[in-house]
Write a protein that holds these residues in place. Structure first.
Motif, PDB file in Angstrom:
ATOM      1  N   VAL A 156     120.690  51.754  -2.695  1.00  0.00           N
ATOM      2  CA  VAL A 156     120.051  50.946  -3.632  1.00  0.00           C
ATOM      3  C   VAL A 156     120.776  50.866  -4.976  1.00  0.00           C
ATOM      4  CG1 VAL A 156     118.030  49.968  -4.529  1.00  0.00           C
ATOM      5  CG2 VAL A 156     118.073  50.543  -2.056  1.00  0.00           C
ATOM      6  N   THR A 157     120.790  52.086  -5.425  1.00  0.00           N
ATOM      7  CA  THR A 157     121.217  52.007  -6.773  1.00  0.00           C
ATOM      8  C   THR A 157     122.795  51.733  -6.998  1.00  0.00           C
ATOM      9  OG1 THR A 157     119.892  54.317  -6.982  1.00  0.00           O
ATOM     10  CG2 THR A 157     121.849  53.837  -8.502  1.00  0.00           C
ATOM     11  N   PHE A 158     123.545  52.099  -6.034  1.00  0.00           N
ATOM     12  CA  PHE A 158     124.882  51.480  -5.953  1.00  0.00           C
ATOM     13  C   PHE A 158     124.979  49.959  -5.924  1.00  0.00           C
ATOM     14  CE2 PHE A 158     129.195  50.964  -4.147  1.00  0.00           C
ATOM     15  CZ  PHE A 158     130.008  51.407  -5.099  1.00  0.00           C
ATOM     16  N   SER A 159     124.156  49.502  -4.937  1.00  0.00           N
ATOM     17  CA  SER A 159     124.288  48.071  -4.789  1.00  0.00           C
ATOM     18  C   SER A 159     123.597  47.266  -6.186  1.00  0.00           C
ATOM     19  CB  SER A 159     123.395  47.608  -3.660  1.00  0.00           C
ATOM     20  OG  SER A 159     123.947  48.143  -2.283  1.00  0.00           O
ATOM     21  N   ARG A 160     122.480  47.410  -6.529  1.00  0.00           N
ATOM     22  CA  ARG A 160     121.911  46.965  -7.482  1.00  0.00           C
ATOM     23  C   ARG A 160     122.335  47.222  -9.012  1.00  0.00           C
ATOM     24  NH1 ARG A 160     116.926  43.652  -7.640  1.00  0.00           N
ATOM     25  NH2 ARG A 160     115.894  43.865  -9.941  1.00  0.00           N
ATOM     26  N   TYR A 161     122.595  48.510  -9.082  1.00  0.00           N
ATOM     27  CA  TYR A 161     122.697  49.033 -10.523  1.00  0.00           C
ATOM     28  C   TYR A 161     124.153  49.368 -10.844  1.00  0.00           C
ATOM     29  CZ  TYR A 161     117.663  48.828 -10.314  1.00  0.00           C
ATOM     30  OH  TYR A 161     116.196  48.549 -10.154  1.00  0.00           O
ATOM     31  N   VAL A 162     124.803  49.622  -9.792  1.00  0.00           N
ATOM     32  CA  VAL A 162     126.343  49.887 -10.132  1.00  0.00           C
ATOM     33  C   VAL A 162     127.239  48.784 -10.121  1.00  0.00           C
ATOM     34  CG1 VAL A 162     128.475  51.371  -9.547  1.00  0.00           C
ATOM     35  CG2 VAL A 162     126.200  52.351  -9.869  1.00  0.00           C
ATOM     36  N   LEU A 163     127.060  48.255  -8.826  1.00  0.00           N
ATOM     37  CA  LEU A 163     128.096  46.903  -8.360  1.00  0.00           C
ATOM     38  C   LEU A 163     127.095  45.651  -8.840  1.00  0.00           C
ATOM     39  CD1 LEU A 163     129.390  47.731  -4.943  1.00  0.00           C
ATOM     40  CD2 LEU A 163     130.659  47.792  -6.947  1.00  0.00           C
ATOM     41  N   ALA A 164     125.897  45.816  -8.892  1.00  0.00           N
ATOM     42  CA  ALA A 164     125.054  44.546  -9.191  1.00  0.00           C
ATOM     43  C   ALA A 164     125.549  43.160  -8.575  1.00  0.00           C
ATOM     44  CB  ALA A 164     125.056  44.635 -10.717  1.00  0.00           C
ATOM     45  N   ASP A 165     125.751  43.361  -7.362  1.00  0.00           N
ATOM     46  CA  ASP A 165     126.241  42.088  -6.482  1.00  0.00           C
ATOM     47  C   ASP A 165     125.389  42.364  -5.175  1.00  0.00           C
ATOM     48  OD1 ASP A 165     127.736  39.875  -6.046  1.00  0.00           O
ATOM     49  OD2 ASP A 165     129.004  40.999  -4.455  1.00  0.00           O
ATOM     50  N   GLY A 166     124.870  40.945  -4.743  1.00  0.00           N
ATOM     51  CA  GLY A 166     124.520  40.813  -3.468  1.00  0.00           C
ATOM     52  C   GLY A 166     122.912  40.641  -3.469  1.00  0.00           C
ATOM     53  N   PRO A 167     122.178  40.406  -2.223  1.00  0.00           N
ATOM     54  CA  PRO A 167     120.733  40.287  -2.341  1.00  0.00           C
ATOM     55  C   PRO A 167     119.983  41.432  -2.949  1.00  0.00           C
ATOM     56  CG  PRO A 167     121.731  39.890   0.090  1.00  0.00           C
ATOM     57  CD  PRO A 167     122.993  40.481  -1.189  1.00  0.00           C
ATOM     58  N   ILE A 168     120.399  42.583  -2.912  1.00  0.00           N
ATOM     59  CA  ILE A 168     119.337  43.337  -3.334  1.00  0.00           C
ATOM     60  C   ILE A 168     119.584  43.555  -4.842  1.00  0.00           C
ATOM     61  CG2 ILE A 168     119.233  45.995  -3.729  1.00  0.00           C
ATOM     62  CD1 ILE A 168     119.978  46.398  -0.803  1.00  0.00           C
ATOM     63  N   ALA A 169     120.675  42.962  -5.557  1.00  0.00           N
ATOM     64  CA  ALA A 169     120.786  42.974  -6.916  1.00  0.00           C
ATOM     65  C   ALA A 169     120.050  41.459  -7.288  1.00  0.00           C
ATOM     66  CB  ALA A 169     122.368  42.846  -7.171  1.00  0.00           C
ATOM     67  N   ALA A 170     120.018  40.645  -6.391  1.00  0.00           N
ATOM     68  CA  ALA A 170     119.274  39.414  -6.908  1.00  0.00           C
ATOM     69  C   ALA A 170     118.047  39.392  -6.752  1.00  0.00           C
ATOM     70  CB  ALA A 170     119.841  38.323  -6.030  1.00  0.00           C
ATOM     71  N   MET A 171     117.130  40.317  -6.360  1.00  0.00           N
ATOM     72  CA  MET A 171     115.653  40.426  -6.179  1.00  0.00           C
ATOM     73  C   MET A 171     115.219  40.654  -7.186  1.00  0.00           C
ATOM     74  SD  MET A 171     114.849  43.054  -2.931  1.00  0.00           S
ATOM     75  CE  MET A 171     115.390  42.554  -1.276  1.00  0.00           C
ATOM     76  N   SER A 172     113.981  40.314  -7.438  1.00  0.00           N
ATOM     77  CA  SER A 172     113.107  40.491  -8.695  1.00  0.00           C
ATOM     78  C   SER A 172     112.686  42.030  -8.714  1.00  0.00           C
ATOM     79  CB  SER A 172     111.797  39.606  -8.846  1.00  0.00           C
ATOM     80  OG  SER A 172     110.982  40.099  -7.714  1.00  0.00           O
ATOM     81  N   PRO A 173     112.238  42.602  -9.875  1.00  0.00           N
ATOM     82  CA  PRO A 173     111.662  44.000  -9.626  1.00  0.00           C
ATOM     83  C   PRO A 173     110.516  44.164  -8.554  1.00  0.00           C
ATOM     84  CG  PRO A 173     112.267  43.612 -11.987  1.00  0.00           C
ATOM     85  CD  PRO A 173     112.506  42.148 -10.886  1.00  0.00           C
ATOM     86  N   ASP A 174     109.470  43.059  -8.533  1.00  0.00           N
ATOM     87  CA  ASP A 174     108.520  43.175  -7.511  1.00  0.00           C
ATOM     88  C   ASP A 174     109.028  42.809  -6.100  1.00  0.00           C
ATOM     89  OD1 ASP A 174     106.669  43.411  -9.909  1.00  0.00           O
ATOM     90  OD2 ASP A 174     106.020  41.395  -9.885  1.00  0.00           O
ATOM     91  N   GLU A 175     109.758  42.084  -6.004  1.00  0.00           N
ATOM     92  CA  GLU A 175     110.451  42.075  -4.483  1.00  0.00           C
ATOM     93  C   GLU A 175     110.985  43.270  -4.046  1.00  0.00           C
ATOM     94  OE1 GLU A 175     112.027  37.609  -3.611  1.00  0.00           O
ATOM     95  OE2 GLU A 175     113.004  38.616  -5.434  1.00  0.00           O
ATOM     96  N   LEU A 176     111.857  43.943  -5.216  1.00  0.00           N
ATOM     97  CA  LEU A 176     112.572  45.125  -4.794  1.00  0.00           C
ATOM     98  C   LEU A 176     111.484  46.074  -4.256  1.00  0.00           C
ATOM     99  CD1 LEU A 176     114.948  46.804  -4.306  1.00  0.00           C
ATOM    100  CD2 LEU A 176     114.955  47.532  -6.909  1.00  0.00           C
TER     101      LEU A 176
END
Length: 195
Positions: A156-176
């Motif tokens: 999750v860290t890689f997808s959201r906070y390193v690459l910052a791309d895709g559905p996981i990166a697009a979620m709001s913090p509450d959704e995540l």
């Protein structure tokens, strides 16, 4: 005095806090491999020997400086049913307030550059995590569940906070937080029919 040299600090607790703050910034800027204890000591305004007195190794200093490993015990403690939610909320809150230079994000980013150091840090983080989770969970497979949890959060860290791309990166913090709570519940508490 140079730009990174500060007045020496005499209070032991203030010195420890200064060392940890300096470590977070040096690890974030230079990465684990390139950061040195001397650079951290200079930034904290203390001697190299004092850093080693408080933290016996660079690995121990890194583990103390990264918020997720430092605060794990607090998020784990409590009832077993609420464990997944507490862990998900703590992870999302920490990562959302971190910047791209956060030491943990820098470690995930740099893992390919120095696999030996990354493996050593992952082992140390795994050991700390297993100890914390054993205070709440039981069963012979707790180490495996903790390892799966770590792998999941690194992904999750890689997808959201390193690459910052895709559905996981697009979620709001509450959704995540909601999705993580659901997936962590399965990892930590198991699923029906689990061996």
């Amino acid at each position: 005095m140079g730009p990174d040299t500060k007045k020496r600090i005499r209070d032991p607790e203030a010195r420890r806090a200064a060392i940890l703050a300096a470590a977070r910034s040096v690890f974030a800027e230079r990465g684990y491999v390139k950061a040195t204890i001397r650079q951290i000591a200079q930034r904290a305004g203390v001697t190299h020997g004092l850093v080693v007195l408080h933290f016996s190794s660079k690995e121990e200093l890194f583990l103390a400086a990264v918020p997720g490993t430092r605060d794990l015990g607090e998020s784990v403690q409590g009832d077993v049913e609420g464990l997944a939610g507490r862990v998900a909320r703590a992870y999302v809150a920490r990562m959302e307030s971190a910047d791209s230079a956060d030491p943990f994000i820098a470690l995930v980013r740099g893992a390919a550059d120095d696999q030996d150091s990354a493996k050593a840090l992952l082992r140390a983080m795994r050991e700390k995590s297993i100890s914390a989770y054993l205070t709440v969970l039981d069963g012979a497979d707790v180490p495996l569940r903790v390892d799966l949890l770590g792998a999941h959060l690194i992904g999750v860290t890689f997808s959201r906070y390193v690459l910052a791309d895709g559905p996981i990166a697009a979620m709001s913090p509450d959704e995540l937080t909601d999705y993580l709570t659901m997936s962590l519940r399965g990892i930590l508490l198991g699923c029906p029919g689990r061996p």
